[in-house]
Design an enzyme around this catalytic site. Structure first.
Site, PDB file in Angstrom:
ATOM      1  N   ASP A 190     -15.762  38.502  11.809  1.00  0.00           N
ATOM      2  CA  ASP A 190     -16.134  37.178  12.320  1.00  0.00           C
ATOM      3  C   ASP A 190     -14.999  36.194  12.030  1.00  0.00           C
ATOM      4  OD1 ASP A 190     -18.864  34.876  11.503  1.00  0.00           O
ATOM      5  OD2 ASP A 190     -17.473  34.970  13.190  1.00  0.00           O
ATOM      6  N   ASP A 206     -14.206  33.196  13.523  1.00  0.00           N
ATOM      7  CA  ASP A 206     -14.504  31.757  13.533  1.00  0.00           C
ATOM      8  C   ASP A 206     -13.254  30.923  13.818  1.00  0.00           C
ATOM      9  OD1 ASP A 206     -16.927  31.990  10.793  1.00  0.00           O
ATOM     10  OD2 ASP A 206     -17.170  32.245  12.956  1.00  0.00           O
ATOM     11  N   ASP A 242     -18.558  25.742  14.699  1.00  0.00           N
ATOM     12  CA  ASP A 242     -18.747  26.501  13.463  1.00  0.00           C
ATOM     13  C   ASP A 242     -17.509  27.370  13.294  1.00  0.00           C
ATOM     14  OD1 ASP A 242     -21.191  28.860  12.124  1.00  0.00           O
ATOM     15  OD2 ASP A 242     -19.578  27.703  11.217  1.00  0.00           O
ATOM     16  N   ASP A 266     -23.083  27.096  18.508  1.00  0.00           N
ATOM     17  CA  ASP A 266     -21.943  27.179  17.569  1.00  0.00           C
ATOM     18  C   ASP A 266     -20.710  27.626  18.344  1.00  0.00           C
ATOM     19  OD1 ASP A 266     -23.305  28.335  14.332  1.00  0.00           O
ATOM     20  OD2 ASP A 266     -23.379  26.411  15.406  1.00  0.00           O
ATOM     21  N   HIS A 312     -20.131  35.512  17.320  1.00  0.00           N
ATOM     22  CA  HIS A 312     -21.140  36.528  17.009  1.00  0.00           C
ATOM     23  C   HIS A 312     -21.485  37.378  18.224  1.00  0.00           C
ATOM     24  CE1 HIS A 312     -22.554  33.870  13.424  1.00  0.00           C
ATOM     25  NE2 HIS A 312     -21.270  34.162  13.384  1.00  0.00           N
ATOM     26  N   LYS A 314     -26.323  37.371  14.622  1.00  0.00           N
ATOM     27  CA  LYS A 314     -25.012  37.957  14.331  1.00  0.00           C
ATOM     28  C   LYS A 314     -25.235  39.452  14.132  1.00  0.00           C
ATOM     29  CE  LYS A 314     -20.954  37.435  11.304  1.00  0.00           C
ATOM     30  NZ  LYS A 314     -20.408  36.742  10.098  1.00  0.00           N
ATOM     31  N   ASP A 349     -24.095  23.030   0.484  1.00  0.00           N
ATOM     32  CA  ASP A 349     -22.804  22.392   0.785  1.00  0.00           C
ATOM     33  C   ASP A 349     -22.792  21.004   0.152  1.00  0.00           C
ATOM     34  OD1 ASP A 349     -22.201  24.570   2.421  1.00  0.00           O
ATOM     35  OD2 ASP A 349     -22.929  23.565   4.235  1.00  0.00           O
ATOM     36  N   GLU A 364     -30.086  31.801  14.733  1.00  0.00           N
ATOM     37  CA  GLU A 364     -28.705  32.214  15.016  1.00  0.00           C
ATOM     38  C   GLU A 364     -28.536  33.699  14.725  1.00  0.00           C
ATOM     39  OE1 GLU A 364     -25.675  29.845  13.240  1.00  0.00           O
ATOM     40  OE2 GLU A 364     -24.147  31.373  13.502  1.00  0.00           O
ATOM     41  N   GLU A 375     -23.764  31.725  18.822  1.00  0.00           N
ATOM     42  CA  GLU A 375     -22.386  31.456  18.364  1.00  0.00           C
ATOM     43  C   GLU A 375     -21.420  32.348  19.139  1.00  0.00           C
ATOM     44  OE1 GLU A 375     -21.345  30.926  14.186  1.00  0.00           O
ATOM     45  OE2 GLU A 375     -19.623  32.248  14.494  1.00  0.00           O
ATOM     46  N   MET A 396     -27.926  18.440  12.541  1.00  0.00           N
ATOM     47  CA  MET A 396     -28.429  19.778  12.204  1.00  0.00           C
ATOM     48  C   MET A 396     -28.281  20.029  10.717  1.00  0.00           C
ATOM     49  SD  MET A 396     -27.194  23.091  11.417  1.00  0.00           S
ATOM     50  CE  MET A 396     -25.746  23.672  12.280  1.00  0.00           C
ATOM     51  N   HIS A 429     -25.371  23.085   5.060  1.00  0.00           N
ATOM     52  CA  HIS A 429     -26.328  23.898   4.317  1.00  0.00           C
ATOM     53  C   HIS A 429     -26.728  23.046   3.112  1.00  0.00           C
ATOM     54  CE1 HIS A 429     -23.632  26.895   6.200  1.00  0.00           C
ATOM     55  NE2 HIS A 429     -24.694  27.652   6.272  1.00  0.00           N
TER      56      HIS A 429
HETATM   57  C1  DIG Z   1     -22.479  31.291  10.259  1.00  0.00           C
HETATM   58  O1  DIG Z   1     -22.090  31.479  11.599  1.00  0.00           O
HETATM   59  C2  DIG Z   1     -23.705  30.441  10.192  1.00  0.00           C
HETATM   60  C3  DIG Z   1     -23.777  29.664   8.921  1.00  0.00           C
HETATM   61  O2  DIG Z   1     -22.520  29.075   8.739  1.00  0.00           O
HETATM   62  C4  DIG Z   1     -24.777  28.601   9.237  1.00  0.00           C
HETATM   63  O3  DIG Z   1     -25.989  28.973   8.655  1.00  0.00           O
HETATM   64  C5  DIG Z   1     -24.918  28.605  10.732  1.00  0.00           C
HETATM   65  C6  DIG Z   1     -24.937  27.199  11.236  1.00  0.00           C
HETATM   66  O4  DIG Z   1     -24.006  26.965  12.216  1.00  0.00           O
HETATM   67  N1  DIG Z   1     -23.814  29.439  11.203  1.00  0.00           N
HETATM   68 MN    MN Z   2     -22.643  29.874  13.085  1.00  0.00          MN
HETATM   69 MN    MN Z   3     -19.326  33.021  12.645  1.00  0.00          MN
END
Ligand code: DIG
Ligand code: MN
Ligand code: MN
Length: 389
Positions: free
Chosen positions: A257, A259, A289, A247, A222, A185, A59, A183, A219, A90, A56
């Site tokens: 979530d 992860d 991710d 992801d 998600h 969620k 970051d 993406e 993802e 990315m 990001h």
């Molecule tokens: C969260 O799953 C999102 C953020 O971390 C980011 O914007 C995106 C990129 O993988 N995943």
């Molecule tokens: Mn993600």
């Molecule tokens: Mn996530």
């Protein structure tokens, strides 16, 4: 030890700065790990064998940093990339941490926030392009509601569409070679997030001015939070030519979530994700991710990163075995056999074909009685994953 499961650049394994750099803060606890610099994270990723690093904007560049500071940070980061050979496939924008985005960015009710979000994203796109990114992710973490009294969902979709159309036109106007990946969620951090699944995103893309520039970034966690089958969503995106990024992580159903490290919860569904990506020849990044358990120090974080990549490669080898297993392939051939040579009458409509199908007699009872041997097929799959065949 270098073995079949040692990551190599050709595997295209990537991590975000925010993943292995996660300091372990959660809603109920303070950080447990010291914050590493982006350059330290790049070197850690090089040490574990990653191919690339994603980010990001914030970051890397603190929000509100002066242009001179921004340029100095970018130069140092580029040096680390050159020293390690890592790439940046990315990039994305943080449109969810700063309080100004507490009610969303592109769907905020405040036009000043919507305009600031466009400004921030244009600057972040320039940063991503400068670092070599070819895919730009949009995760609308705050694009949602806690009460539907606050936002008209149609207005929100129109605002999101307007922002994406504006940013696609910006990329075209700047001559950038960049694709957008949306993406989804379903919730968290908002009570409900708009466009909650990859399927919803796929339906939305067709309404954009530049749909050819826009795909999805599904993802694992998600889709599984929503109780959906991840590989079915990935397959729909792939079949639509829209799987621009992915992801990878893992998730227990009905939880926040999580992860988790790839493959650490649902081995069989992780296997079918890897099998799908390898079977179709997906050429994009295998982006993790995910982040290490809060219990871990940075040795644990490295074990987490190595585990993501190693599990992927082990499952990739299992997928190759599955595709070559004689009993599995014999079963699949039987399951998909065309016993009465019927498939010739299926396909695109024409009057003759319709008449032929209408005239056919089908033995409905026999069709219902046929055993499909899926139990045997799945048991063979499980035993392959357990390493007994
Ligand atoms: C969260 O799953 C999102 C953020 O971390 C980011 O914007 C995106 C990129 O993988 N995943
Ligand atoms: Mn993600
Ligand atoms: Mn996530």
């Amino acid at each position: 030890m270098v073995d079949l499961f040692t990551p190599k650049p050709e595997h295209k394994f990537t991590f975000g700065l925010w993943t292995v750099g996660n300091v372990g803060r959660d809603p109920f606890g303070e950080p447990v790990r010291v914050k590493l610099t982006p350059v330290e994270i790049v070197h850690m990723l090089a040490e574990v064998g990653a191919y690339g690093v994603n980010l990001h904007d914030n970051d890397l560049i603190p929000i509100g940093a002066a242009p001179a500071e921004r340029d100095k940070i970018v130069e140092g980061f580029k040096r680390a990339l050159k020293d390690t050979g890592l790439v940046v496939p990315m990039a994305t924008t943080n449109l969810f941490s700063d309080p100004s985005f507490k009610d969303g960015a592109f769907t905020s009710n405040d036009p000043r926030v919507r305009a600031y979000a466009l400004q921030k994203t244009m600057n972040a796109i320039e940063l991503g392009v400068e670092l070599g990114a070819e895919v730009y992710v949009f995760w609308g973490g705050r694009e949602g509601t806690e009460t539907d009294a606050s936002k008209n969902p149609v207005d929100s979709l129109k605002r999101f569409r307007e922002a994406l159309n504006f940013l696609c036109a910006y990329v075209i106007d700047q001559g950038f070679d960049l694709k957008f990946a949306l993406e989804a969620k379903p919730n968290e951090p908002r009570g409900d997030i708009f466009l909650p699944t990859t399927g919803a995103m796929l339906g939305f893309i067709g309404s954009l001015d530049y749909p050819e520039m826009v795909g999805v970034n599904p993802e694992v966690a998600h889709e599984q939070m929503a109780g959906l089958n991840f590989v079915h969503h990935v397959a729909q995106a792939w079949e639509a030519g829209k799987l621009f990024h992915i992801d990878l992580n893992d998730q227990a159903f009905g939880r926040y979530d999580q992860d988790f490290r790839f493959g650490s919860v649902n081995l069989k569904s992780s296997f079918f994700v890897v099998k799908f990506l390898e079977d179709v020849g997906y050429q994009g990044s295998r982006h993790f991710d995910a982040h290490a358990y809060r219990t871990e120090d940075y040795d644990g974080v490295k074990a987490f990163a190595r585990g993501c990549m190693r599990t992927y490669l082990i499952l990739k080898e299992k997928a190759a075995k599955w595709n070559q297993d004689p009993e599995i392939q014999t079963l699949l051939a039987e399951i998909n056999s065309d016993q009465d040579h019927i498939s010739s009458i299926l396909g695109t409509y024409n009057a003759a074909r319709a008449a032929d199908i209408k005239a056919r007699s089908f033995n409905r009872e026999a069709l219902g009685k046929r055993g499909l041997a899926y139990e045997r097929l799945d048991q063979l799959t499980v035993e392959l994953l357990l390493g007994v065949n």
